[in-house]
Motif scaffolding. Structure first.
Motif, PDB file in Angstrom:
ATOM      1  N   MET A   1       0.820  -1.193   0.000  1.00  0.00           N
ATOM      2  CA  MET A   1       0.000   0.000   0.000  1.00  0.00           C
ATOM      3  C   MET A   1       0.866   1.260   0.000  1.00  0.00           C
ATOM      4  O   MET A   1       0.520   2.243  -0.639  1.00  0.00           O
ATOM      5  N   GLU A   2       1.966   1.217   0.725  1.00  0.00           N
ATOM      6  CA  GLU A   2       2.848   2.384   0.785  1.00  0.00           C
ATOM      7  C   GLU A   2       3.530   2.629  -0.564  1.00  0.00           C
ATOM      8  O   GLU A   2       3.803   3.768  -0.913  1.00  0.00           O
ATOM      9  N   LEU A   3       3.791   1.565  -1.310  1.00  0.00           N
ATOM     10  CA  LEU A   3       4.388   1.727  -2.635  1.00  0.00           C
ATOM     11  C   LEU A   3       3.428   2.466  -3.574  1.00  0.00           C
ATOM     12  O   LEU A   3       3.841   3.346  -4.334  1.00  0.00           O
ATOM     13  N   ILE A   4       2.152   2.118  -3.496  1.00  0.00           N
ATOM     14  CA  ILE A   4       1.148   2.786  -4.333  1.00  0.00           C
ATOM     15  C   ILE A   4       1.052   4.264  -3.961  1.00  0.00           C
ATOM     16  O   ILE A   4       0.989   5.135  -4.837  1.00  0.00           O
ATOM     17  N   LYS A   5       1.027   4.557  -2.652  1.00  0.00           N
ATOM     18  CA  LYS A   5       0.965   5.954  -2.210  1.00  0.00           C
ATOM     19  C   LYS A   5       2.184   6.740  -2.686  1.00  0.00           C
ATOM     20  O   LYS A   5       2.063   7.891  -3.119  1.00  0.00           O
ATOM     21  N   THR A   6       3.349   6.112  -2.626  1.00  0.00           N
ATOM     22  CA  THR A   6       4.574   6.790  -3.068  1.00  0.00           C
ATOM     23  C   THR A   6       4.531   7.085  -4.566  1.00  0.00           C
ATOM     24  O   THR A   6       4.906   8.180  -4.997  1.00  0.00           O
ATOM     25  N   LEU A   7       4.064   6.119  -5.345  1.00  0.00           N
ATOM     26  CA  LEU A   7       3.959   6.336  -6.787  1.00  0.00           C
ATOM     27  C   LEU A   7       2.952   7.446  -7.105  1.00  0.00           C
ATOM     28  O   LEU A   7       3.192   8.274  -7.993  1.00  0.00           O
ATOM     29  N   ILE A   8       1.836   7.469  -6.380  1.00  0.00           N
ATOM     30  CA  ILE A   8       0.835   8.516  -6.610  1.00  0.00           C
ATOM     31  C   ILE A   8       1.395   9.872  -6.217  1.00  0.00           C
ATOM     32  O   ILE A   8       1.148  10.884  -6.893  1.00  0.00           O
ATOM     33  N   TRP A   9       2.170   9.927  -5.117  1.00  0.00           N
ATOM     34  CA  TRP A   9       2.816  11.192  -4.720  1.00  0.00           C
ATOM     35  C   TRP A   9       3.752  11.693  -5.811  1.00  0.00           C
ATOM     36  O   TRP A   9       3.796  12.888  -6.116  1.00  0.00           O
ATOM     37  N   ILE A  10       4.517  10.787  -6.399  1.00  0.00           N
ATOM     38  CA  ILE A  10       5.466  11.178  -7.443  1.00  0.00           C
ATOM     39  C   ILE A  10       4.722  11.723  -8.662  1.00  0.00           C
ATOM     40  O   ILE A  10       5.081  12.774  -9.215  1.00  0.00           O
ATOM     41  N   SER A  70      -4.686  13.725  -6.463  1.00  0.00           N
ATOM     42  CA  SER A  70      -4.996  14.315  -5.159  1.00  0.00           C
ATOM     43  C   SER A  70      -6.172  13.592  -4.502  1.00  0.00           C
ATOM     44  O   SER A  70      -6.137  13.279  -3.306  1.00  0.00           O
ATOM     45  N   LEU A  71      -7.217  13.320  -5.279  1.00  0.00           N
ATOM     46  CA  LEU A  71      -8.368  12.587  -4.744  1.00  0.00           C
ATOM     47  C   LEU A  71      -7.987  11.159  -4.361  1.00  0.00           C
ATOM     48  O   LEU A  71      -8.471  10.622  -3.355  1.00  0.00           O
ATOM     49  N   ALA A  72      -7.114  10.536  -5.136  1.00  0.00           N
ATOM     50  CA  ALA A  72      -6.667   9.181  -4.813  1.00  0.00           C
ATOM     51  C   ALA A  72      -5.884   9.163  -3.507  1.00  0.00           C
ATOM     52  O   ALA A  72      -6.032   8.239  -2.695  1.00  0.00           O
ATOM     53  N   LEU A  73      -5.054  10.186  -3.281  1.00  0.00           N
ATOM     54  CA  LEU A  73      -4.301  10.255  -2.023  1.00  0.00           C
ATOM     55  C   LEU A  73      -5.218  10.458  -0.828  1.00  0.00           C
ATOM     56  O   LEU A  73      -4.996   9.880   0.240  1.00  0.00           O
ATOM     57  N   VAL A  74      -6.263  11.254  -0.990  1.00  0.00           N
ATOM     58  CA  VAL A  74      -7.223  11.442   0.100  1.00  0.00           C
ATOM     59  C   VAL A  74      -7.938  10.133   0.391  1.00  0.00           C
ATOM     60  O   VAL A  74      -8.116   9.752   1.553  1.00  0.00           O
ATOM     61  N   TYR A  75      -8.338   9.417  -0.651  1.00  0.00           N
ATOM     62  CA  TYR A  75      -9.036   8.150  -0.468  1.00  0.00           C
ATOM     63  C   TYR A  75      -8.142   7.116   0.206  1.00  0.00           C
ATOM     64  O   TYR A  75      -8.571   6.405   1.116  1.00  0.00           O
ATOM     65  N   LEU A  76      -6.892   7.020  -0.229  1.00  0.00           N
ATOM     66  CA  LEU A  76      -5.987   6.019   0.338  1.00  0.00           C
ATOM     67  C   LEU A  76      -5.543   6.352   1.756  1.00  0.00           C
ATOM     68  O   LEU A  76      -5.177   5.465   2.516  1.00  0.00           O
ATOM     69  N   GLY A  78      -7.469   7.461   3.994  1.00  0.00           N
ATOM     70  CA  GLY A  78      -8.586   7.216   4.907  1.00  0.00           C
ATOM     71  C   GLY A  78      -9.317   8.478   5.295  1.00  0.00           C
ATOM     72  O   GLY A  78      -9.898   8.554   6.366  1.00  0.00           O
ATOM     73  N   GLY A  79      -9.315   9.474   4.460  1.00  0.00           N
ATOM     74  CA  GLY A  79      -9.998  10.718   4.756  1.00  0.00           C
ATOM     75  C   GLY A  79     -11.497  10.529   4.833  1.00  0.00           C
ATOM     76  O   GLY A  79     -12.096   9.796   4.060  1.00  0.00           O
ATOM     77  N   GLY A  80     -12.137  11.157   5.827  1.00  0.00           N
ATOM     78  CA  GLY A  80     -13.585  11.099   5.968  1.00  0.00           C
ATOM     79  C   GLY A  80     -14.084   9.985   6.862  1.00  0.00           C
ATOM     80  O   GLY A  80     -15.271   9.861   7.080  1.00  0.00           O
ATOM     81  N   LYS A  81     -13.198   9.156   7.423  1.00  0.00           N
ATOM     82  CA  LYS A  81     -13.659   8.074   8.288  1.00  0.00           C
ATOM     83  C   LYS A  81     -13.989   8.560   9.689  1.00  0.00           C
ATOM     84  O   LYS A  81     -14.827   8.008  10.360  1.00  0.00           O
ATOM     85  N   ASN A  82     -13.318   9.595  10.144  1.00  0.00           N
ATOM     86  CA  ASN A  82     -13.527  10.102  11.495  1.00  0.00           C
ATOM     87  C   ASN A  82     -14.525  11.253  11.430  1.00  0.00           C
ATOM     88  O   ASN A  82     -14.261  12.287  10.860  1.00  0.00           O
ATOM     89  N   ASP A  83     -15.695  11.063  12.031  1.00  0.00           N
ATOM     90  CA  ASP A  83     -16.749  12.070  11.936  1.00  0.00           C
ATOM     91  C   ASP A  83     -16.464  13.323  12.754  1.00  0.00           C
ATOM     92  O   ASP A  83     -16.998  14.377  12.468  1.00  0.00           O
ATOM     93  N   LEU A  84     -15.662  13.208  13.801  1.00  0.00           N
ATOM     94  CA  LEU A  84     -15.431  14.348  14.679  1.00  0.00           C
ATOM     95  C   LEU A  84     -14.212  15.166  14.287  1.00  0.00           C
ATOM     96  O   LEU A  84     -13.869  16.116  14.968  1.00  0.00           O
TER      97      LEU A  84
END
Length: 116
Positions: A1-10, A70-76, A78-84
């Motif tokens: 999972m971290e490899l995918i995030k790194t590639l998306i960041w690049i 940018s949207l893929a990074l937010v999704y990966l 875990g954005g939006g899981k914490n309601d507070l």
């Protein structure tokens, strides 16, 4: 999972840099008038009007890539899981501390006026 995030960041950073470069390469609307009277842009790499179409389309593609990553990074992430939000789900109420001495009448609430 971290490899995918790194590639998306690049890809995200490369698309952001390409947007910056492409926007700086584009000329303003007033530059077209100079080309009509034999200005220097008529002999450019893309021709008199070809650069506007090529650069604007490439900028649009880079913008789509940037927003998608940018949207893929937010999704990966875990954005939006914490309601507070920043509260983290745990809220504690603490009684106010009264500095020194006995509590005043207003701090402990109104006293009863009924005689005992």
């Amino acid at each position: 999972m971290e490899l995918i995030k790194t590639l998306i960041w690049i890809v995200n950073l490369l698309s952001a840099l390409s947007i910056i470069v492409l926007v700086l390469m584009q000329h303003g609307k007033g530059a077209d008038m100079g080309a009509a009277f034999g200005g220097g842009s008529a002999g450019s790499l893309f021709g008199a009007s070809g650069s506007a179409n090529f650069l604007s389309r490439t900028t649009a593609i880079a913008a789509v890539v940037f927003f998608s990553t940018s949207l893929a990074l937010v999704y990966l992430s875990g954005g939006g899981k914490n309601d507070l939000g920043v509260m983290g789900g745990k809220v504690e109420q603490v009684a106010p501390q009264i500095p020194g001495g006995k509590p005043s009448e207003s701090a402990s609430g109104p006293r009863s006026t009924i005689p005992e």
